[in-house]
Design an enzyme around this catalytic site. Structure first.
Site, PDB file in Angstrom:
ATOM      1  N   GLU A  51       0.935  -1.212  -0.032  1.00 36.79           N
ATOM      2  CA  GLU A  51      -0.140  -0.027   0.070  1.00 36.79           C
ATOM      3  C   GLU A  51       0.664   1.360   0.094  1.00 36.79           C
ATOM      4  OE1 GLU A  51      -2.987   0.120  -0.735  1.00 36.79           O
ATOM      5  OE2 GLU A  51      -3.440  -1.916  -0.429  1.00 36.79           O
ATOM      6  N   TYR A 134      -5.904   6.220   4.756  1.00 39.11           N
ATOM      7  CA  TYR A 134      -6.016   5.385   3.581  1.00 39.11           C
ATOM      8  C   TYR A 134      -5.210   4.182   3.931  1.00 39.11           C
ATOM      9  CZ  TYR A 134      -5.155   2.586  -0.386  1.00 39.11           C
ATOM     10  OH  TYR A 134      -5.335   1.407  -0.992  1.00 39.11           O
ATOM     11  N   ASP A 152      -9.951   5.985  -1.269  1.00 36.18           N
ATOM     12  CA  ASP A 152      -8.896   6.450  -2.083  1.00 36.18           C
ATOM     13  C   ASP A 152      -9.204   7.328  -3.333  1.00 36.18           C
ATOM     14  OD1 ASP A 152      -9.302   4.449  -4.041  1.00 36.18           O
ATOM     15  OD2 ASP A 152      -7.362   3.928  -4.403  1.00 36.18           O
TER      16      ASP A 152
END
Ligand code: SF4
Length: 313
Positions: A51, A134, A152
């Site tokens: 991520e 996020y 996102d």
């Protein structure tokens, strides 16, 4: 083409979301990219690394970097113990290299304060260095299977188009966008994970900012934006495309790239760029000096008294 009829969107948001969920889940089953950190094959730490790497870089570009990174540093403790110069070098051309150092700071906290186990709560995750809303939400959903809305750029764009019939606004997600993401999130935890992943994937592959492929979209029949004739398509893109040529970002990248490729000093293993070599990298001396200074400020390089550069150890 999925065979979805392009009828005008109707019904309330929750019932349309339930309809869209079924179609998206089937689409995800058939079309999800086989990325190495998906489908339970990566540790929670590996998911977090993916991520962080994907935040400003396309996932398809991330794969070789992530694979090499996890081979070398499979857990937080391994990354925490690595020399900074190796961390910066392995980050390669992923861009925004400060992320690499923040990830290592995060690894140090996980290794020393959390017993080398990534925390399992949102609050503990978001307290880690470099972890924002996020990333914390994505780890909670994708690594731990918890029910939490992930917000996102791609998800904002898809939800805004499908359920509001308009383009999402620029800047950070606002309260209304978060409320919408919560409202349409399936109540069941495992379905919520598939929903987050499939909406995000749809935004990456089909419902793109400039050129959404509505004729191939599994939720075309539920989409208010399509039903309204795609008003203002691409007008309010979340982030305008940035010029790269000639920017400080480009110059910083050139300097770091040269350092990664520079020969090591015998006995120290550190790559060194002599001042004359540094000066040959970019014509505009003021800009070059500014970029070298900013790399130094960010902790990405060290400047010796003679003006030569090296990666930090
Ligand atoms: S691709 Fe087209 S139909 Fe599908 S969600 Fe995006 S705008 Fe709507």
């Amino acid at each position: 083409m999925t065979g979805t009829a392009h009828v005008p969107a109707s019904g309330n948001t929750v019932s349309r979301a339930a309809h869209a969920r079924l179609r998206l889940a089937a689409w995800w089953e058939a079309n999800a990219r086989d990325l190495p950190w998906r489908f339970g094959r990566a540790t929670p730490w590996g998911v977090l690394v993916s991520e962080v790497m994907s935040q400003q870089t396309q996932m398809s570009r991330v794969v070789p970097y992530w694979t090499a990174w996890m081979d070398r540093w499979p857990d937080a403790a391994a990354l925490a113990a690595a020399p900074k110069s190796d961390v910066i070098t392995m980050w390669g051309r992923l861009g925004y290299p400060r992320r690499a150092l923040r990830l290592q700071e995060c690894a140090r906290v996980v290794a020393t304060e959390c017993g080398d186990e990534l925390p399992r709560t949102y609050d503990a995750l978001i307290a880690l260095p470099g972890v924002g809303d996020y990333t914390a939400s994505a780890v909670m959903s994708f690594a731990y299977g918890e029910r939490i809305a992930v917000v996102d750029t791609n998800i904002r764009r898809v939800l805004s188009r499908v359920f509001l019939g308009e383009e999402s606004r620029g800047g950070a997600a606002n309260a209304a966008e978060r409320a919408l993401a919560d409202e349409v999130l399936p109540a069941d935890a495992s379905r919520s994970v598939v929903w987050n992943q499939s909406v995000m994937e749809l935004g990456a592959l089909v419902c793109t900012a400039k050129n959404p492929l509505c004729a191939h979209c599994p939720v075309a029949g539920d989409c208010m934006f399509l039903a309204a004739g795609r008003p203002g398509l691409g007008e309010r893109r979340t982030r305008p495309r940035q010029r790269f040529q000639g920017t400080d970002r480009q110059v910083r990248g050139i300097v770091l790239d040269a350092l990664r490729k520079a020969p090591g000093v015998s006995g120290e293993g550190a790559s060194v760029l002599e001042r004359a070599t540094v000066e040959s990298l970019w014509k505009d001396r003021d800009q070059l000096d500014r970029c070298v200074a900013s790399l130094d400020e960010d902790g990405l390089i060290e400047i010796a008294p003679d003006g030569s550069l090296r990666l930090p150890q």
